[in-house]
Design an enzyme around this catalytic site. Structure first.
Site, PDB file in Angstrom:
ATOM      1  CG  ASP A 231      39.029  20.563  34.790  1.00  0.00           C
ATOM      2  OD1 ASP A 231      39.847  21.457  34.504  1.00  0.00           O
ATOM      3  OD2 ASP A 231      39.376  19.376  35.019  1.00  0.00           O
TER       4      ASP A 231
ATOM      5  CG  HIS B 145      42.840  26.341  29.899  1.00  0.00           C
ATOM      6  ND1 HIS B 145      43.992  25.977  29.218  1.00  0.00           N
ATOM      7  CD2 HIS B 145      43.025  25.920  31.171  1.00  0.00           C
ATOM      8  CE1 HIS B 145      44.818  25.353  30.035  1.00  0.00           C
ATOM      9  NE2 HIS B 145      44.258  25.309  31.237  1.00  0.00           N
TER      10      HIS B 145
ATOM     11  N   GLY C  16      51.985  25.617  36.241  1.00  0.00           N
ATOM     12  CA  GLY C  16      50.962  24.582  36.362  1.00  0.00           C
ATOM     13  C   GLY C  16      50.156  24.341  35.102  1.00  0.00           C
TER      14      GLY C  16
HETATM   15  P1  5GP Z   1      45.963  23.556  33.155  1.00  0.00           P
HETATM   16  O1  5GP Z   1      46.726  22.825  34.226  1.00  0.00           O
HETATM   17  O2  5GP Z   1      46.582  23.363  31.785  1.00  0.00           O
HETATM   18  O3  5GP Z   1      45.740  25.014  33.487  1.00  0.00           O
HETATM   19  O4  5GP Z   1      44.526  22.940  33.170  1.00  0.00           O
HETATM   20  C1  5GP Z   1      44.101  21.966  32.281  1.00  0.00           C
HETATM   21  C2  5GP Z   1      42.804  21.450  32.797  1.00  0.00           C
HETATM   22  O5  5GP Z   1      42.188  20.712  31.771  1.00  0.00           O
HETATM   23  C3  5GP Z   1      42.936  20.514  34.001  1.00  0.00           C
HETATM   24  O6  5GP Z   1      42.186  21.031  35.102  1.00  0.00           O
HETATM   25  C4  5GP Z   1      42.402  19.179  33.495  1.00  0.00           C
HETATM   26  O7  5GP Z   1      41.663  18.478  34.472  1.00  0.00           O
HETATM   27  C5  5GP Z   1      41.555  19.587  32.315  1.00  0.00           C
HETATM   28  N1  5GP Z   1      41.491  18.614  31.233  1.00  0.00           N
HETATM   29  C6  5GP Z   1      42.536  17.926  30.697  1.00  0.00           C
HETATM   30  N2  5GP Z   1      42.127  17.136  29.695  1.00  0.00           N
HETATM   31  C7  5GP Z   1      40.784  17.315  29.593  1.00  0.00           C
HETATM   32  C8  5GP Z   1      39.788  16.765  28.737  1.00  0.00           C
HETATM   33  O8  5GP Z   1      40.063  15.937  27.852  1.00  0.00           O
HETATM   34  N3  5GP Z   1      38.506  17.177  28.927  1.00  0.00           N
HETATM   35  C9  5GP Z   1      38.180  18.091  29.905  1.00  0.00           C
HETATM   36  N4  5GP Z   1      36.877  18.426  30.003  1.00  0.00           N
HETATM   37  N5  5GP Z   1      39.097  18.641  30.719  1.00  0.00           N
HETATM   38  C10 5GP Z   1      40.380  18.258  30.574  1.00  0.00           C
END
Ligand code: 5GP
Ligand code: ZN
Length: 115
Positions: free
Chosen positions: A29, A97, A90
């Site tokens: 992440d 994922h 969230g």
């Molecule tokens: P969500 O809130 O959608 O469950 O989690 C998305 C996650 O993706 C977040 O923890 C965020 O830090 C991570 N994330 C967002 N954009 C990117 C990216 O471009 N690369 C990586 N490696 N992680 C990302």
């Protein structure tokens, strides 16, 4: 235009990939919320848990087993597996994922039920 995680799984965008096979990619992440914070991502674009259909049984199982295997390889004895679902849940990236979070120092869990 493809979503960010589709671009990462297709290597059209850089990321720190730690595991890949024919159906999933695991990468770090970019904004870790734990000492170890990996994202276990299917190559197939599925929007969220709320968008699962019967033919997704296999990939959901694969995400969980992959997280378990990576946790073991990284020596995590305890960890959290989290699916955020929808904005109120969230979820920011609309590509399914599984968050693998761990690596905290061991301590007594104050919530442990002793009854
Ligand atoms: P969500 O809130 O959608 O469950 O989690 C998305 C996650 O993706 C977040 O923890 C965020 O830090 C991570 N994330 C967002 N954009 C990117 C990216 O471009 N690369 C990586 N490696 N992680 C990302
Ligand atoms: Zn996608």
């Amino acid at each position: 235009m493809a979503c960010i995680f589709c671009k990462i799984t297709k290597k059209e965008m850089p990321s720190s990939i730690i595991y890949e096979d024919n159906s999933v990619v695991v990468f770090k992440d970019i904004n870790p919320k734990a000492p170890v914070h990996h994202l276990v991502v299917p190559k197939e674009h599925i929007q969220s848990i709320a968008h699962l259909e019967a033919n997704h049984n296999e990939i959901i199982s694969k995400l969980i087993y992959t997280a378990k295997d990576i946790a073991k390889k990284e020596g995590l004895s305890g960890y959290k597996l989290v699916f955020n679902v929808g904005r109120e849940g969230g979820q920011v990236i609309d590509h399914l994922h599984l968050h693998l979070l761990g690596g905290w120092p061991s301590k007594e869990n104050p919530d442990t039920c002793t009854a």
